[in-house]
Scaffold this motif. Structure first.
Motif, short mmCIF file in Angstrom:
data_model
loop_
_atom_site.label_atom_id
_atom_site.label_comp_id
_atom_site.label_asym_id
_atom_site.label_seq_id
_atom_site.Cartn_x
_atom_site.Cartn_y
_atom_site.Cartn_z
N GLN A 18 0.86 -1.33 -0.13
CA GLN A 18 0.11 -0.02 -0.03
C GLN A 18 0.81 1.14 -0.13
OE1 GLN A 18 -2.98 -0.15 3.15
NE2 GLN A 18 -3.75 -1.81 2.25
N GLU A 19 2.07 1.29 0.44
CA GLU A 19 3.04 2.26 0.60
C GLU A 19 3.98 2.38 -0.63
OE1 GLU A 19 4.57 3.23 4.21
OE2 GLU A 19 2.70 2.44 5.33
N PHE A 20 3.84 1.59 -1.69
CA PHE A 20 4.77 1.60 -2.74
C PHE A 20 4.72 3.02 -3.43
CE2 PHE A 20 1.62 0.66 -6.05
CZ PHE A 20 2.06 1.11 -7.17
N LYS A 21 5.71 3.45 -4.26
CA LYS A 21 5.83 4.51 -4.92
C LYS A 21 6.52 4.29 -6.21
CE LYS A 21 5.43 8.05 -1.35
NZ LYS A 21 4.82 7.41 -0.54
N PHE A 22 6.28 4.81 -7.34
CA PHE A 22 6.90 4.67 -8.43
C PHE A 22 8.23 5.58 -8.30
CE2 PHE A 22 2.96 3.36 -10.27
CZ PHE A 22 3.06 2.17 -10.83
N ASP A 23 9.35 5.15 -7.79
CA ASP A 23 10.43 5.98 -7.43
C ASP A 23 11.49 5.39 -8.25
OD1 ASP A 23 11.15 3.78 -6.07
OD2 ASP A 23 11.00 4.47 -4.05
N ASP A 24 12.63 6.10 -7.97
CA ASP A 24 14.12 5.60 -8.72
C ASP A 24 14.27 4.11 -8.37
OD1 ASP A 24 14.30 8.06 -9.73
OD2 ASP A 24 15.81 8.76 -8.38
N GLU A 25 14.31 3.53 -7.31
CA GLU A 25 14.65 2.16 -7.03
C GLU A 25 13.77 1.17 -7.69
OE1 GLU A 25 16.74 -1.00 -5.68
OE2 GLU A 25 17.20 1.11 -6.18
N LEU A 26 12.38 1.51 -7.70
CA LEU A 26 11.43 0.57 -8.38
C LEU A 26 11.84 0.51 -9.84
CD1 LEU A 26 8.94 -1.11 -8.14
CD2 LEU A 26 7.62 0.95 -9.03
N ALA A 27 12.12 1.79 -10.32
CA ALA A 27 12.17 1.84 -12.06
C ALA A 27 13.61 1.21 -12.20
CB ALA A 27 12.47 3.32 -12.44
N ARG A 28 14.71 1.19 -11.51
CA ARG A 28 15.83 0.56 -11.68
C ARG A 28 15.77 -0.93 -11.39
NH1 ARG A 28 19.44 -2.49 -9.63
NH2 ARG A 28 18.37 -2.50 -7.70
N GLN A 29 14.87 -1.44 -10.37
CA GLN A 29 14.51 -2.78 -10.32
C GLN A 29 13.83 -3.42 -11.45
OE1 GLN A 29 13.06 -4.07 -6.42
NE2 GLN A 29 14.13 -2.52 -5.55
N LEU A 30 12.83 -2.65 -12.07
CA LEU A 30 11.85 -3.05 -13.13
C LEU A 30 12.79 -3.15 -14.31
CD1 LEU A 30 9.32 -3.65 -14.54
CD2 LEU A 30 8.90 -1.19 -14.80
N GLY A 31 13.83 -2.00 -14.70
CA GLY A 31 14.81 -2.09 -15.92
C GLY A 31 15.68 -3.30 -15.59
N VAL A 32 16.15 -3.92 -14.51
CA VAL A 32 17.02 -4.87 -14.19
C VAL A 32 16.23 -6.01 -14.49
CG1 VAL A 32 18.39 -6.37 -12.80
CG2 VAL A 32 18.54 -3.74 -12.66
N ALA A 33 15.05 -6.27 -14.04
CA ALA A 33 14.12 -7.42 -14.41
C ALA A 33 14.09 -7.64 -16.08
CB ALA A 33 12.78 -7.40 -13.53
N MET A 34 13.75 -6.54 -16.53
CA MET A 34 13.49 -6.57 -18.13
C MET A 34 14.69 -6.78 -18.98
SD MET A 34 11.11 -3.28 -18.33
CE MET A 34 10.59 -3.51 -20.13
N LEU A 35 15.86 -6.35 -18.40
CA LEU A 35 17.09 -6.91 -19.16
C LEU A 35 17.40 -8.23 -18.91
CD1 LEU A 35 19.20 -3.52 -18.61
CD2 LEU A 35 17.98 -4.29 -20.63
N ASN A 36 17.25 -8.75 -17.60
CA ASN A 36 17.48 -10.09 -17.44
C ASN A 36 16.65 -11.07 -18.12
OD1 ASN A 36 19.51 -9.86 -15.31
ND2 ASN A 36 18.05 -9.76 -13.91
N VAL A 37 15.39 -10.95 -18.55
CA VAL A 37 14.49 -11.59 -19.22
C VAL A 37 14.92 -11.70 -20.64
CG1 VAL A 37 12.20 -11.87 -20.13
CG2 VAL A 37 12.52 -11.30 -17.71
N ILE A 38 15.28 -10.62 -21.20
CA ILE A 38 15.95 -10.30 -22.63
C ILE A 38 17.07 -11.17 -22.64
CG2 ILE A 38 16.85 -8.86 -24.33
CD1 ILE A 38 14.82 -6.67 -23.40
#
Length: 91
Positions: free
Chosen positions: A47-67
């Motif tokens: 409930q307290e998540f935010k679309f912040d720099d760390e979330l964006a970084r983790q999402l980017g890392v996950a996407m690159l790992n899948v590719i």
């Protein structure tokens, strides 16, 4: 103001030239193509998540790992931190 349909993002790596291409696709048009395709959930149900720099970084890392799963030659270029980076104390 015009209302846009909900978009999904498609991230593609090409070899010639070497680049990442992002495409915004109407989610309704994309849905029929997604049946039976590998999903990689990225939970944001806190409930307290935010679309912040760390979330964006983790999402980017996950996407690159899948590719990189389907393009092992890319793994050598991944020099990213795989785990969350410690945040400074709020005190």
């Amino acid at each position: 103001m015009a209302k846009n349909s909900p978009y999904s993002m498609v991230l593609t790596y090409t070899e010639d030239p070497q680049q990442l291409i992002m495409q915004a696709v109407d989610s309704v048009r994309l849905a029929p193509l997604l049946g039976g395709i590998m999903e990689v959930p990225f939970f944001v149900d806190d409930q307290e998540f935010k679309f912040d720099d760390e979330l964006a970084r983790q999402l980017g890392v996950a996407m690159l790992n899948v590719i990189a799963l389907s393009r092992p030659d890319l793994k050598q270029y991944l020099t990213v931190t795989q785990h969350p980076i410690d945040r400074p104390s709020k005190e």
